[in-house]
Design a protein around this motif. Sequence first.
Motif, short mmCIF file in Angstrom:
data_model
loop_
_atom_site.label_atom_id
_atom_site.label_comp_id
_atom_site.label_asym_id
_atom_site.label_seq_id
_atom_site.Cartn_x
_atom_site.Cartn_y
_atom_site.Cartn_z
N ILE A 56 1.53 10.37 -3.60
CA ILE A 56 1.59 11.66 -2.90
C ILE A 56 2.66 12.55 -3.55
CG2 ILE A 56 2.03 12.76 -0.68
CD1 ILE A 56 -0.46 11.16 -0.56
N ILE A 72 2.30 2.09 -3.25
CA ILE A 72 1.38 2.80 -4.16
C ILE A 72 1.21 4.24 -3.70
CG2 ILE A 72 -0.99 2.91 -5.02
CD1 ILE A 72 -1.13 -0.10 -4.71
N LEU A 73 1.04 4.42 -2.38
CA LEU A 73 0.63 5.74 -1.89
C LEU A 73 1.75 6.77 -1.92
CD1 LEU A 73 -1.84 5.15 1.05
CD2 LEU A 73 -2.26 5.99 -1.23
N ILE A 117 0.84 -1.20 0.00
CA ILE A 117 0.00 0.00 0.00
C ILE A 117 0.88 1.25 0.00
CG2 ILE A 117 -1.61 1.35 1.39
CD1 ILE A 117 -2.93 -1.27 2.20
N PHE A 118 1.94 1.22 0.80
CA PHE A 118 2.79 2.40 0.84
C PHE A 118 3.56 2.57 -0.46
CE2 PHE A 118 1.91 2.28 5.35
CZ PHE A 118 1.67 3.63 5.56
N TRP A 143 -7.32 3.54 -5.51
CA TRP A 143 -6.08 3.06 -6.13
C TRP A 143 -5.82 1.60 -5.87
CZ3 TRP A 143 -3.04 5.52 -9.58
CH2 TRP A 143 -3.36 6.86 -9.81
N ALA A 144 -6.56 1.00 -4.94
CA ALA A 144 -6.30 -0.40 -4.59
C ALA A 144 -6.50 -1.33 -5.78
CB ALA A 144 -7.21 -0.82 -3.44
#
Lengths: 344, 196, 118
Positions: free
Chosen positions: A26, A21-22, A18-19, A98-99
């Motif tokens: 950002i 992607i995130l 997840i990070f 975004w998942a």
Amino acid sequence: MVEYVQYIETLIWVLIKIFLILIPLILGVAYLMYAERKVVGYMQCRIGPNRVGIWGLLQPIADVIKLLCKEIIIPSVSSRYLFIIAPVLTIAPALAAWAVIPFSPHLVLANINAGLLYLFAMSSLGVYGILVAGWASNSKYAFLGAMRSAAQTISYEIAMGFAFVGVLMASGSLNLQDIVLRQQGGIWHWFWLPLLPLFLVYWISGVAETNRAPFDVAEGESEIVAGFHVEYSGITFAIFFLAEYANMILVSTIAALLFLGGWLSPFEGIPVLGHLFAWVPGIAWLLLKTCCFLFLYLWMRATFPRYRYDQIMRLGWKILIPVTLVWLTVLGLAIEFHLKPWFG
Amino acid sequence: MLIENLIFITFAVTLIASAVMVVFGQHPVRCALFLVLAFFAAAGLWLILEAEFLALVLILVYVGAVMTLFLFVIMTLSIDFEKMKQSFLRYYVPLGVILVCGLVTLMFYITSHAHADLIKLIPMQHVPADYSNTKALGGVLYTTYAFALEVAGVLLLAAIVAAISLCVRDVVDSKSQRVDEQIAIQPKDRIKIVKM
Amino acid sequence: MLTNYLYILIFLGIGAVFGLLPMALGYLVSPKNPTKEKLSAYECGFPAFEDARMPFDVRYYLVAILFILFDLETAFLFPWAIVLNKIGWYGFLAMGLFVGLLVVGFIYEFRMRALEWQ
């Protein structure tokens, strides 16, 4: 005991993914803001930010630090809790969408069968942050902006939904990975060609959904002073900003996935070029296509004057929806008659 | 299995708690937002039953559309809610309590051992990963149940007509822009050239 | 299948944290010296005349109602679209009738000038 260790291990892996992607997302948002100021600046014969760091590249970081250090003002007449929750309501669906985005053939966090439906559901939640923020502020301008913005968002959502239906008809699946794979076979097999009117409708309603120029009456600086987030300051305002830009990137990525073949190479099937570019990873193509759409956002903002509110509503209800309905009929007939080469 | 149970309990508790808050909330807007939360929890429960299409449509239609209308209306109504609450507490709470008691009794009656054969508890079959219940639904909805679909269509049409005829009053002198008339205009309609 | 949705649930949680964490950080870092004027609602410098939560044009409700109805139509169209190549002409015509009814409503909307902002 072993079971628990396994659970925690999986959890940590998911969190890492997840990070992964995130954090790029950002960063992308931060530099999209920078790119916007630069691009719009050059289009208007200015040079944009150039003081912080080389070419002004550290400008977004300076902005974030500035916003972080500003006082958070919660108006005395507002509904305190809702006022604080509203930014979270805006950002959480914008990020959670975004998942399901497939970045390359095997790079997708949650490869669910109802991927597109999930995206549609998440984008329909965006209206809550707006409504709650406008209402909780208990300020006339914020409330007017929220109502306008919400009515506009929901109007364009219908056209967007119908455009999605067209994509589903052509691909026969709700799974985003399948939708991309169905477009294999080179640039003429991507859905932009058989679904050209729906592609345009999707893009217009995508721009309208994110409340960007030329559909940005909700902020209308000259009339309602930035709309639903007029009462927000400092970091709370920054979160709305972050969500807006994250949504822009999302809309661009979905456009690339649904209509421009996602991570597929544009040189597929072309004799020499196809081999020459075979080494390029899929994610690079997806990024490139997304960036084209993002540039289009900025270009549109620098070029078009703002629509009037009645014109926005007319465009959404009276032009886009009939266009999609007609094209869905055409598409249905094409599929029933197995029109080659797309539906053969 | 453990995680699944944990998530089920979380969703179930959220659902019930937010449903209670819908009834006893301070302000109607908060009640409506708790209702949104309740729908979310319900969607989560449906997902645990692997009904992904229905769960997502619940979010799309109820949370995304119906509750938006509710919020639109509640946010802009200026009704004295304190007054409404008074009469609500007096008349509707006893009625609600009676109804809930009846429902709970019924549920106990049905699930008691005496009627165990009425509900055959089948352990849930987990579907394979590539199974799409949207496809399964589509396969029957437009063929076997086409008639029901058309009835739904007629209902939606009736709703459109009703909504418009309730909301639109002043058809005649609206000052809206008519683009077709604007485009169709010719110079000779507007300009009269006078020979001097 | 459920694992995928578990990932999404975690992602939603992280998304909420991404909203809350900066706000907590901002709360810790930022100065706090509120004044009465600073905390009043924005009204071009005037004190607020009345409560901001006022009755609204009925057209906004109409837009919301029509949105629900069309959203439902979309929900019906989604499963239809992905099985279209399997259900053949029968399914196509069934949906054609369904959408035809919607189009009748749409024409009515046009004729009544229901969505004309003035």
